[in-house]
Design an enzyme around this catalytic site. Structure first.
Site, PDB file in Angstrom:
ATOM      1  N   ALA A  95      -9.747  84.264 -14.094  1.00  0.00           N
ATOM      2  CA  ALA A  95      -9.925  84.326 -12.635  1.00  0.00           C
ATOM      3  C   ALA A  95      -9.103  85.498 -12.111  1.00  0.00           C
ATOM      4  O   ALA A  95      -8.272  85.353 -11.215  1.00  0.00           O
ATOM      5  CB  ALA A  95      -9.545  83.010 -11.975  1.00  0.00           C
ATOM      6  N   MET A  98      -4.759  83.525 -17.581  1.00  0.00           N
ATOM      7  CA  MET A  98      -5.682  82.394 -17.667  1.00  0.00           C
ATOM      8  C   MET A  98      -6.989  82.733 -16.951  1.00  0.00           C
ATOM      9  O   MET A  98      -7.759  81.841 -16.593  1.00  0.00           O
ATOM     10  CB  MET A  98      -5.047  81.128 -17.097  1.00  0.00           C
ATOM     11  CG  MET A  98      -3.887  80.634 -17.932  1.00  0.00           C
ATOM     12  SD  MET A  98      -3.568  78.864 -17.803  1.00  0.00           S
ATOM     13  CE  MET A  98      -3.149  78.714 -16.084  1.00  0.00           C
ATOM     14  N   GLU A 132       6.206  88.692 -11.355  1.00  0.00           N
ATOM     15  CA  GLU A 132       7.394  87.989 -10.873  1.00  0.00           C
ATOM     16  C   GLU A 132       7.067  86.818  -9.948  1.00  0.00           C
ATOM     17  O   GLU A 132       7.969  86.065  -9.604  1.00  0.00           O
ATOM     18  CB  GLU A 132       8.330  88.966 -10.167  1.00  0.00           C
ATOM     19  CG  GLU A 132       9.030  89.922 -11.126  1.00  0.00           C
ATOM     20  CD  GLU A 132      10.070  90.785 -10.449  1.00  0.00           C
ATOM     21  OE1 GLU A 132      10.121  90.794  -9.196  1.00  0.00           O
ATOM     22  OE2 GLU A 132      10.838  91.453 -11.161  1.00  0.00           O
ATOM     23  N   ASP A 184       5.593  84.219 -10.828  1.00  0.00           N
ATOM     24  CA  ASP A 184       6.005  83.126 -11.704  1.00  0.00           C
ATOM     25  C   ASP A 184       7.357  83.488 -12.324  1.00  0.00           C
ATOM     26  O   ASP A 184       7.486  83.636 -13.542  1.00  0.00           O
ATOM     27  CB  ASP A 184       4.950  82.897 -12.788  1.00  0.00           C
ATOM     28  CG  ASP A 184       3.608  82.514 -12.189  1.00  0.00           C
ATOM     29  OD1 ASP A 184       3.494  81.403 -11.675  1.00  0.00           O
ATOM     30  OD2 ASP A 184       2.690  83.349 -12.215  1.00  0.00           O
ATOM     31  N   MET A 214      -0.838  86.874  -4.490  1.00  0.00           N
ATOM     32  CA  MET A 214      -2.131  86.767  -5.157  1.00  0.00           C
ATOM     33  C   MET A 214      -2.049  85.759  -6.295  1.00  0.00           C
ATOM     34  O   MET A 214      -1.110  85.772  -7.085  1.00  0.00           O
ATOM     35  CB  MET A 214      -2.586  88.121  -5.671  1.00  0.00           C
ATOM     36  CG  MET A 214      -3.118  89.021  -4.582  1.00  0.00           C
ATOM     37  SD  MET A 214      -4.112  90.357  -5.252  1.00  0.00           S
ATOM     38  CE  MET A 214      -4.726  91.071  -3.722  1.00  0.00           C
ATOM     39  N   HIS A 263      -7.390  88.772 -10.547  1.00  0.00           N
ATOM     40  CA  HIS A 263      -7.285  89.355  -9.213  1.00  0.00           C
ATOM     41  C   HIS A 263      -6.514  90.664  -9.330  1.00  0.00           C
ATOM     42  O   HIS A 263      -6.146  91.094 -10.442  1.00  0.00           O
ATOM     43  CB  HIS A 263      -6.610  88.387  -8.241  1.00  0.00           C
ATOM     44  CG  HIS A 263      -5.318  87.817  -8.733  1.00  0.00           C
ATOM     45  ND1 HIS A 263      -4.170  88.572  -8.889  1.00  0.00           N
ATOM     46  CD2 HIS A 263      -4.981  86.561  -9.118  1.00  0.00           C
ATOM     47  CE1 HIS A 263      -3.192  87.814  -9.330  1.00  0.00           C
ATOM     48  NE2 HIS A 263      -3.647  86.585  -9.494  1.00  0.00           N
ATOM     49  N   GLN A 264      -6.260  91.292  -8.189  1.00  0.00           N
ATOM     50  CA  GLN A 264      -5.649  92.616  -8.205  1.00  0.00           C
ATOM     51  C   GLN A 264      -4.255  92.608  -8.822  1.00  0.00           C
ATOM     52  O   GLN A 264      -3.811  93.600  -9.399  1.00  0.00           O
ATOM     53  CB  GLN A 264      -5.584  93.178  -6.778  1.00  0.00           C
ATOM     54  CG  GLN A 264      -5.376  94.690  -6.719  1.00  0.00           C
ATOM     55  CD  GLN A 264      -6.488  95.457  -7.408  1.00  0.00           C
ATOM     56  OE1 GLN A 264      -7.668  95.130  -7.274  1.00  0.00           O
ATOM     57  NE2 GLN A 264      -6.123  96.498  -8.156  1.00  0.00           N
ATOM     58  N   HIS A 270      -3.308  90.834 -11.483  1.00  0.00           N
ATOM     59  CA  HIS A 270      -3.525  90.997 -12.924  1.00  0.00           C
ATOM     60  C   HIS A 270      -3.888  92.451 -13.268  1.00  0.00           C
ATOM     61  O   HIS A 270      -3.399  93.011 -14.244  1.00  0.00           O
ATOM     62  CB  HIS A 270      -4.683  90.106 -13.399  1.00  0.00           C
ATOM     63  CG  HIS A 270      -4.427  88.643 -13.285  1.00  0.00           C
ATOM     64  ND1 HIS A 270      -5.202  87.817 -12.501  1.00  0.00           N
ATOM     65  CD2 HIS A 270      -3.495  87.842 -13.854  1.00  0.00           C
ATOM     66  CE1 HIS A 270      -4.764  86.580 -12.603  1.00  0.00           C
ATOM     67  NE2 HIS A 270      -3.725  86.561 -13.409  1.00  0.00           N
ATOM     68  N   GLN A 298       8.813  81.280 -15.031  1.00  0.00           N
ATOM     69  CA  GLN A 298       8.097  81.510 -16.293  1.00  0.00           C
ATOM     70  C   GLN A 298       8.565  82.806 -16.946  1.00  0.00           C
ATOM     71  O   GLN A 298       8.761  82.854 -18.168  1.00  0.00           O
ATOM     72  CB  GLN A 298       6.595  81.582 -16.023  1.00  0.00           C
ATOM     73  CG  GLN A 298       5.769  81.974 -17.232  1.00  0.00           C
ATOM     74  CD  GLN A 298       4.288  82.003 -16.922  1.00  0.00           C
ATOM     75  OE1 GLN A 298       3.610  80.985 -17.009  1.00  0.00           O
ATOM     76  NE2 GLN A 298       3.775  83.164 -16.552  1.00  0.00           N
TER      77      GLN A 298
END
Length: 282
Positions: free
Chosen positions: A32, A30, A150, A152, A186, A34-35, A37, A155
């Site tokens: 924004a 989604m 992990e 989430d 993060m 960060h490291q 991702h 999910q």
């Protein structure tokens, strides 16, 4: 670097690149970024011939309109961050209309009870929205592998169940939680914390580590009490839930049983910012 905002254009481009054994890695986000991702992207680049990232704030998985409105949208910055991993990564940044074609609503899913635990209890309809958008994205990208963090974990389990139920030809790859220097998981939501709040939020992971260290000796009831007292005594935080659950079913554990994998899950508000985390207890 190619950025697509229309699914048809992305699909046509991918088809032009595919050969019989071409592998496509996919990282749905989604934005924004960060490291955490970027670590998923880096793994995909190593393991696949082509990597695609989607950047889309999905409205159907938000049960709180204010949370949807405040969710950070930083496309230009995100593109620059993706570029640091590889110029060859394909970016799909669609509009709501491109994804939902005028019907911004979720399909109703049954995930065999996974959707009713933890996040599902506190965010009604959330996993219907997740399942709906993930299936749509998989149909657009047709990935060989898709990468999920992990953090989430619920999910992640639900996406695995979605793939099994819908018989989707994609391998789901779960990747370890990526943490800040103080242990805070993060998250794009961390950007909404003040510097002091961000430092104090280290308490979340520290509490999970304490839980993991004591799990063999303490009863589940005493562990829950310890966590509740920890956050009740801290003025910044409001504990939404803490749960110890069996990894496969996500059902709350009452007594520990041999040969079962357990995991601790937590959701905490720091002022109005909702933070989640998890840790394996085995």
């Amino acid at each position: 670097m190619l950025v697509f905002d229309k699914k048809d254009a992305l699909s046509h481009h991918l088809e032009s690149l595919r050969q019989p054994k071409t592998s496509v890695g996919f990282v749905p986000t989604m934005g924004a970024l960060h490291q955490g991702h970027l670590s998923l992207l880096a793994q995909s680049v190593v393991e696949n011939d082509i990597t695609v990232i989607s950047i889309f704030v999905n409205p159907t998985q938000f049960n709180n309109p204010e949370d949807l409105e405040k969710y950070p949208r930083t496309l230009e910055s995100d593109i620059q961050k993706v570029r640091t991993i590889s110029e060859k990564i394909l970016i799909y940044a669609p509009s709501v209309a491109d994804i939902y074609e005028g019907k911004t609503e979720s399909k109703s899913y049954s995930f065999e009870g996974l959707e009713h635990q933890m996040e599902g209890k506190f965010r009604p309809g959330h996993f219907d929205g997740v399942g709906t958008v993930v299936k749509k994205l998989f149909e657009i990208v047709n990935p060989t592998r898709a990468y999920f963090g992990e953090k989430d974990f619920q999910q992640l389990q639900i996406v695995k169940k979605l793939v099994a139920k819908e018989q989707l030809p994609v391998i789901i790859v779960g990747c370890p939680v990526y943490r800040e220097a103080n242990g805070l998981a993060m998250s794009s939501r961390n950007e909404r914390l003040s510097p002091q709040e961000r430092q104090e939020a280290a308490l979340i992971y520290a509490t999970l580590q304490k839980t993991a260290n004591q799990f063999a000796q303490q009863s589940i009831a005493k562990t829950r009490q310890m966590v509740a007292e920890t956050f009740a005594n801290h003025p910044l935080f409001q504990l939404e839930y803490f749960e110890i659950a069996e990894e496969n079913t996500l059902k709350p554990a009452v007594k520990k049983q041999k040969n079962r994998k357990y995991r601790a899950f937590i959701a905490v508000f720091a002022n109005n910012v909702r933070l989640i985390d998890t840790i394996s207890l085995n």
